[in-house]
Write an enzyme that holds these catalytic residues in place. Structure first.
Site, short mmCIF file in Angstrom:
data_model
loop_
_atom_site.label_atom_id
_atom_site.label_comp_id
_atom_site.label_asym_id
_atom_site.label_seq_id
_atom_site.Cartn_x
_atom_site.Cartn_y
_atom_site.Cartn_z
N LYS A 1 0.86 -1.20 -0.09
CA LYS A 1 0.15 -0.11 -0.07
C LYS A 1 0.85 1.01 -0.14
O LYS A 1 2.11 1.15 0.74
CB LYS A 1 -0.81 -0.05 1.34
N GLY B 1 -8.21 5.41 -1.77
CA GLY B 1 -9.24 5.28 -2.99
C GLY B 1 -8.57 4.21 -3.84
O GLY B 1 -8.78 4.06 -5.01
N GLY B 2 -7.58 3.12 -3.38
CA GLY B 2 -7.24 2.14 -4.12
C GLY B 2 -5.87 2.50 -4.86
O GLY B 2 -5.19 1.62 -5.56
N HIS C 1 -14.93 -5.26 4.65
CA HIS C 1 -14.39 -3.65 4.75
C HIS C 1 -15.55 -2.84 5.51
O HIS C 1 -16.58 -2.60 5.01
CB HIS C 1 -13.98 -3.22 3.46
N HIS D 1 -9.48 -2.07 -5.87
CA HIS D 1 -9.59 -1.68 -4.53
C HIS D 1 -10.39 -0.44 -4.18
O HIS D 1 -10.37 0.15 -3.20
CB HIS D 1 -8.15 -1.58 -4.12
N GLU E 1 -11.49 3.24 9.21
CA GLU E 1 -11.76 2.11 8.35
C GLU E 1 -11.33 0.90 8.96
O GLU E 1 -10.09 0.75 9.29
CB GLU E 1 -11.36 2.15 6.86
N ARG F 1 -11.65 13.27 6.01
CA ARG F 1 -12.45 13.96 5.18
C ARG F 1 -13.81 13.65 5.31
O ARG F 1 -14.09 12.51 5.77
CB ARG F 1 -11.94 14.25 4.03
#
Length: 678
Positions: A181, A187-188, A231, A258, A298, A314
């Protein structure tokens, strides 16, 4: 009115009363575009706040520009020259007299330097302080902070040593499969799943490139890859007194590349104890960094365990489902808290009722690895925004969708008393959404929503991989499409006077993906006898003209009484093409010998999409093996790597790094080499 709806209205009324006395800003600038800019403008107008939009060359006729009270030009279409230019945005704030900036999501919304620049210029940033953004901006630093705060963290490597040697050793320690990552990602972007050690080097390089382009930083982290995770995320809000609440949870497990495509609230099949633990862990995460405003924590959920994944500092794309189940306007909360107000409601005053779903409509081709699509919206039909159906969008008919920005066109949001009823409502709303001019994922979303496994809430981030859509029409769908297309042709021929009324049979040939389908129509006392290559049947349709020259009708099929019927809508397109919409699928036909372009990857050396060449990885004359990466293209913030289809030699390279390329253009001249060649 149901009891749950009554509770919702009371909660919303209590919140509204608490917000009435708040002194809001007089004028705000929205440092964003598209759907989220329109969303913020809507609430600002409700509150009597003057709005200032910014726009690039690509957005000179955009909906967000036209909805705002004022609009300022900030530069060329590429985001680094417009929406990502801090100096230009700060200058517009000063020029317009705006007191505050709402960053939306994406672009500079989680950029600590931008938030600090606003602070230093005496401009209110509608979001957390730059220290909090910085703390959560690095996934590796965020995980270290969460460990300190007692929030469960997934095993992995979050260190500063970014050498290939260290990452290779850490990958071996963690074990495969693992996730690479971008440390500053979201946002993938900059994310890769590595199944085996021999995939690691290419995965690291691709993630670094994508991270550098998207976030200006190529630091990576490694995480153990949970095989069947869900998720689940928690919406939090904090005021300037470090008082925080959580507004329940959302399941965002349905993802491609993703990135989320369907979200729902509340997350189904969570025990009350786990739901409460996750909410409290999310609030603890916010307290640890003295958070302010809207945020989302998350988690990866593995059965009854959950792990901190990241915190988005955000408003989230999927915030409408939380608004639907709580009856709250989260943008209004943002504006109030940024202006100095306390939280409108305490934790025990917040109520969760009913179930909400959001489907993201993207300009992309699901049948071709979700490659983004760009072009002009020729025809656009929305579902009716009534009875808890909501449409958040920044597009309108006639817009040209650029390859410079994220491919999301709109969000459809529905609410109902139960999850089952919400799914049914979403299915109807998606059926009623119809767009022609560029590829989108409408049919794919319908497939997901109506999958039995989705209705049974058998969710994981692998759901889409495990339940792929059919890439070809089935036998019945093909016959329906050909009958509707032929009947449309017959109707238009009579309408235009090119076919004598008595002429029979009427013969035509339709094309689908280069395949010709001869069809014959013979008028009978009731309807038509339709002859196809695999037999004949009786069919009829009574067309009525709608807007833009489109035709709608009820297609009747079969000899029995009553015949089976299905609603369809036919939209003519340039180059003798026709798009036909049915309730659960759509099809594009060619009405003449001109066949549709087949972007199916069969010509591996052709550009699969409109975009920019971001990296050329081979040289002319180079001998390569099957699967070797040759060239990388980028469009709408996503990378696509073109690989060698077989062993061979790169004879010519037609584009270089930075060049713009149209879909279908030849990228490379490639000569296949056989192992037994002399």
């Amino acid at each position: 009115m149901s009891e749950k709806t009554a509770v919702s209205e009371k909660t919303a009324m209590r919140s509204n009363n608490n917000l009435k006395s708040v002194k809001h800003f007089d004028k705000i600038l929205i440092a964003n575009r598209g759907e989220i800019a329109c969303r913020v403008i809507k609430t600002a107008k409700k509150l009597g706040i003057t709005t200032v939009a910014v726009y690039s060359d690509a957005d000179y006729q955009a909906l967000h520009k036209n909805l705002a009270d004022e609009a300022y030009y900030i530069g060329p279409s590429p985001a680094p020259e417009s929406y990502l230019c801090t100096d230009k945005l700060i200058e517009v704030v000063k020029q317009s007299g705006a007191q505050a900036v709402h960053p939306g999501y994406g672009f500079l919304s989680e950029n600590a330097d931008f938030a600090k620049a606003c602070h230093d210029a005496g401009i209110h940033f509608i979001g957390p302080g730059y220290q909090a953004i910085k703390a959560m901006g690095s996934k590796s630093e965020a995980k270290a902070l969460m460990e300190k705060a007692g929030v469960p963290v997934c095993p992995g490597y979050h260190g500063s040593d970014q050498s290939d040697e260290t990452l290779t050793l850490e990958a071996k320690r963690i074990g495969y499969p693992l996730m690479v990552k971008a440390a500053l990602g979201g946002g993938g972007k900059g994310m890769r799943i590595i199944e085996h050690s021999d995939q690691l080097q290419e995965g690291l390089q691709a993630a670094r490139r994508e991270a550098l382009k998207s976030f200006g930083d190529d630091h990576l982290l490694l995480e153990s890859y949970i095989s069947q995770p869900r998720h689940v995320e928690v919406q939090i809000f904090f005021d300037q007194n470090n008082e925080g609440v959580y507004l329940f949870d959302r399941d965002c497990s349905l993802q491609r590349r993703h990135q989320k495509v369907i979200e729902e609230a509340p997350a189904p099949n969570l025990s009350d104890a786990m739901r409460k633990s996750m909410g409290e862990a999310a609030v603890a995460a916010g307290k640890a960094i003295q958070y302010q405003g809207a945020g989302t924590v998350e988690f990866l959920v593995d059965n009854e365990r959950f792990y901190f994944m990241e915190m988005n500092t955000r408003l989230q794309v999927e915030h409408p489902v939380t608004e639907a189940i709580t009856g709250q306007d989260l943008v209004e909360w943002q504006l109030a808290i940024a202006a100095g107000a306390s939280l409108p409601l305490a934790q025990d005053q917040l109520q969760c009722h009913g179930h909400a779903l959001e489907a993201r409509i993207y300009a992309e081709s699901p049948g071709h690895d979700f490659l983004p699509s760009s072009g002009k919206i020729m025809d656009l039909q929305w579902p009716q925004a009534v009875n808890h159906v909501r449409i958040d969008t920044g597009i309108q008919q006639g817009d040209h969708i650029s390859s410079h920005y994220d491919p999301m066109l709109a969000k459809l949001v529905v609410w109902a008393e139960s999850r089952e009823a919400a799914i049914d409502k979403m299915s109807r709303a998606l059926s009623d959404y119809q767009q022609t001019g560029l590829s989108d994922n409408r049919d794919f979303l319908l497939h997901l929503i109506n999958e039995p496994a989705f209705r049974q809430a058998e969710l994981s981030t692998h759901f889409i991989h495990q339940h792929p859509p059919e890439t070809e029409l089935d036998h019945d769908q093909l016959r329906m499409s050909l009958m509707a297309g032929a009947l449309y042709q017959f109707h238009q021929s009579q309408y235009e006077g090119s076919l004598p009324a008595a002429e029979s049979p009427y013969q035509t040939t339709l094309f689908l993906n280069h395949q010709p389908y001869p069809i014959s129509l013979e008028k009978e006392s009731e309807g038509f006898r339709v002859s196809l290559t695999d037999g004949y049947c009786q069919a009829d349709i009574h067309w009525y003209e709608a807007e833009s020259g489109c035709l709608s009708g009820q297609l009747s099929i079969g000899h029995h009484t009553p015949p089976s019927t299905v609603q369809c809508r036919a939209v003519p397109l340039p180059e003798a093409r026709l798009k036909i919409f049915f309730p659960d699928f759509s099809v594009e036909l060619s009405l003449s010998g001109q066949c549709l372009a087949a972007h199916d990857g069969s010509e591996a050396m052709a550009a699969p999409m409109n975009g920019t060449v971001s990296s050329v990885m081979v040289t002319e004359g180079q001998q390569v093996h099957a699967g070797t990466p040759l060239l990388v293209m980028e469009a709408m913030k996503m990378e696509h790597t073109v690989h060698a289809p077989c062993n061979g030699i790169v004879e010519s390279i037609f584009y270089q790094t930075g060049d713009r390329v149209d879909a279908g253009s030849p990228l490379l001249a490639f000569r296949e080499e056989h192992e037994n060649a002399a």
